[in-house]
Motif scaffolding. Structure first.
Motif, PDB file in Angstrom:
ATOM      1  N   UNK A  41      45.774  16.778  19.599  1.00  0.00           N
ATOM      2  CA  UNK A  41      45.664  17.815  20.617  1.00  0.00           C
ATOM      3  C   UNK A  41      46.570  18.975  20.257  1.00  0.00           C
ATOM      4  N   UNK A  42      46.120  20.189  20.570  1.00  0.00           N
ATOM      5  CA  UNK A  42      46.942  21.371  20.382  1.00  0.00           C
ATOM      6  C   UNK A  42      46.875  22.195  21.661  1.00  0.00           C
ATOM      7  N   UNK A  43      47.775  23.157  21.786  1.00  0.00           N
ATOM      8  CA  UNK A  43      47.704  24.082  22.915  1.00  0.00           C
ATOM      9  C   UNK A  43      46.893  25.298  22.510  1.00  0.00           C
ATOM     10  N   UNK A  44      46.030  25.733  23.424  1.00  0.00           N
ATOM     11  CA  UNK A  44      45.203  26.914  23.200  1.00  0.00           C
ATOM     12  C   UNK A  44      45.351  27.836  24.403  1.00  0.00           C
ATOM     13  N   UNK A  45      45.462  29.128  24.150  1.00  0.00           N
ATOM     14  CA  UNK A  45      45.568  30.076  25.262  1.00  0.00           C
ATOM     15  C   UNK A  45      44.209  30.194  25.955  1.00  0.00           C
ATOM     16  N   UNK A  46      44.268  30.508  27.244  1.00  0.00           N
ATOM     17  CA  UNK A  46      43.063  30.703  28.049  1.00  0.00           C
ATOM     18  C   UNK A  46      43.140  32.070  28.716  1.00  0.00           C
ATOM     19  N   UNK A  47      42.015  32.500  29.271  1.00  0.00           N
ATOM     20  CA  UNK A  47      41.910  33.851  29.822  1.00  0.00           C
ATOM     21  C   UNK A  47      42.735  34.078  31.079  1.00  0.00           C
ATOM     22  N   UNK A  48      43.013  33.016  31.829  1.00  0.00           N
ATOM     23  CA  UNK A  48      43.714  33.164  33.103  1.00  0.00           C
ATOM     24  C   UNK A  48      42.771  33.523  34.239  1.00  0.00           C
ATOM     25  N   UNK A  49      41.472  33.515  33.975  1.00  0.00           N
ATOM     26  CA  UNK A  49      40.472  33.776  35.009  1.00  0.00           C
ATOM     27  C   UNK A  49      39.906  32.455  35.504  1.00  0.00           C
ATOM     28  N   UNK A  50      39.565  32.410  36.788  1.00  0.00           N
ATOM     29  CA  UNK A  50      38.999  31.191  37.343  1.00  0.00           C
ATOM     30  C   UNK A  50      38.453  31.430  38.730  1.00  0.00           C
ATOM     31  N   UNK A  51      38.124  30.340  39.408  1.00  0.00           N
ATOM     32  CA  UNK A  51      37.651  30.398  40.792  1.00  0.00           C
ATOM     33  C   UNK A  51      38.384  29.347  41.609  1.00  0.00           C
ATOM     34  N   UNK A  52      38.562  29.642  42.891  1.00  0.00           N
ATOM     35  CA  UNK A  52      39.177  28.678  43.805  1.00  0.00           C
ATOM     36  C   UNK A  52      38.178  27.550  44.020  1.00  0.00           C
ATOM     37  N   UNK A  53      38.626  26.346  43.749  1.00  0.00           N
ATOM     38  CA  UNK A  53      37.809  25.150  43.884  1.00  0.00           C
ATOM     39  C   UNK A  53      38.005  24.541  45.280  1.00  0.00           C
ATOM     40  N   UNK A  54      39.261  24.557  45.754  1.00  0.00           N
ATOM     41  CA  UNK A  54      39.638  24.033  47.069  1.00  0.00           C
ATOM     42  C   UNK A  54      41.016  24.593  47.391  1.00  0.00           C
ATOM     43  N   UNK A  55      41.357  24.692  48.681  1.00  0.00           N
ATOM     44  CA  UNK A  55      42.677  25.204  49.033  1.00  0.00           C
ATOM     45  C   UNK A  55      43.082  24.719  50.420  1.00  0.00           C
ATOM     46  N   UNK A  56      44.381  24.809  50.692  1.00  0.00           N
ATOM     47  CA  UNK A  56      44.911  24.545  52.020  1.00  0.00           C
ATOM     48  C   UNK A  56      46.084  25.480  52.256  1.00  0.00           C
ATOM     49  N   UNK A  57      46.272  25.853  53.504  1.00  0.00           N
ATOM     50  CA  UNK A  57      47.408  26.698  53.871  1.00  0.00           C
ATOM     51  C   UNK A  57      48.451  25.806  54.527  1.00  0.00           C
ATOM     52  N   UNK A  92      42.538  36.202  52.790  1.00  0.00           N
ATOM     53  CA  UNK A  92      41.149  35.843  53.059  1.00  0.00           C
ATOM     54  C   UNK A  92      40.626  34.916  51.962  1.00  0.00           C
ATOM     55  N   UNK A  93      41.235  33.740  51.846  1.00  0.00           N
ATOM     56  CA  UNK A  93      40.864  32.813  50.786  1.00  0.00           C
ATOM     57  C   UNK A  93      39.539  32.147  51.112  1.00  0.00           C
ATOM     58  N   UNK A  94      38.786  31.824  50.080  1.00  0.00           N
ATOM     59  CA  UNK A  94      37.520  31.119  50.221  1.00  0.00           C
ATOM     60  C   UNK A  94      37.233  30.361  48.930  1.00  0.00           C
ATOM     61  N   UNK A  95      36.517  29.268  49.040  1.00  0.00           N
ATOM     62  CA  UNK A  95      36.092  28.560  47.838  1.00  0.00           C
ATOM     63  C   UNK A  95      35.154  29.465  47.041  1.00  0.00           C
ATOM     64  N   UNK A  96      35.205  29.333  45.747  1.00  0.00           N
ATOM     65  CA  UNK A  96      34.429  30.132  44.787  1.00  0.00           C
ATOM     66  C   UNK A  96      34.922  31.566  44.650  1.00  0.00           C
ATOM     67  N   UNK A  97      36.051  31.910  45.280  1.00  0.00           N
ATOM     68  CA  UNK A  97      36.625  33.245  45.132  1.00  0.00           C
ATOM     69  C   UNK A  97      37.163  33.411  43.709  1.00  0.00           C
ATOM     70  N   UNK A  98      36.778  34.462  42.991  1.00  0.00           N
ATOM     71  CA  UNK A  98      37.330  34.709  41.653  1.00  0.00           C
ATOM     72  C   UNK A  98      38.825  35.061  41.741  1.00  0.00           C
ATOM     73  N   UNK A  99      39.612  34.461  40.856  1.00  0.00           N
ATOM     74  CA  UNK A  99      41.060  34.694  40.825  1.00  0.00           C
ATOM     75  C   UNK A  99      41.501  34.895  39.381  1.00  0.00           C
ATOM     76  N   UNK A 100      42.716  35.435  39.242  1.00  0.00           N
ATOM     77  CA  UNK A 100      43.306  35.615  37.908  1.00  0.00           C
ATOM     78  C   UNK A 100      44.766  35.200  37.978  1.00  0.00           C
ATOM     79  N   UNK A 101      45.305  34.827  36.846  1.00  0.00           N
ATOM     80  CA  UNK A 101      46.690  34.351  36.805  1.00  0.00           C
ATOM     81  C   UNK A 101      47.664  35.486  37.075  1.00  0.00           C
TER      82      UNK A 101
END
Length: 120
Positions: A41-57, A92-101
């Protein structure tokens, strides 16, 4: 192993493990590939882009040093792995909301990866 992940955060670089045998990407760091069982295994950089899968406040702090309210989420990166993280910079969080690091500085020079809405 995990030290390499944290060392990358000093440069505000988000990395995940990548299996050299099958190309599978995973997070959190492990000794084996969760797809094929490979050990190279090695470390690889990623884009830092994603989507909210689940959340809680969280409205009640579990211990001193946590200032409620704050949002804990599972974020699925564009490259596939899921990170357990905090969401910042929005309400205004929601599932499937696009997010970035984004990065929260730590006292020792490392940075904690957190996520904010991609539109910000």
């Amino acid at each position: 192993m995990i030290e390499d992940f944290w060392e990358a955060t000093r440069r505000r670089l988000l990395v995940v493990q990548r299996c050299l045998a099958c190309g599978h990407r995973q997070h959190y760091p492990r000794l084996l590939c969760t797809a094929c069982g490979g050990t190279e295994l090695e470390y690889a950089s990623v884009s830092g882009l994603g989507v909210v899968d689940s959340f809680t406040i969280v409205h009640r702090a579990p211990a001193p040093g946590f200032e409620p309210p704050y949002t804990v989420a599972r974020v699925r990166l564009a490259e596939g792995p899921i990170l357990l993280t905090h969401l910042v910079g929005g309400t205004d969080w929601a599932c499937d909301l696009p997010v970035r690091v984004a990065w929260r500085p730590l006292p020792d020079g490392r940075h904690l990866p957190v996520f904010r809405p991609a539109r910000d």
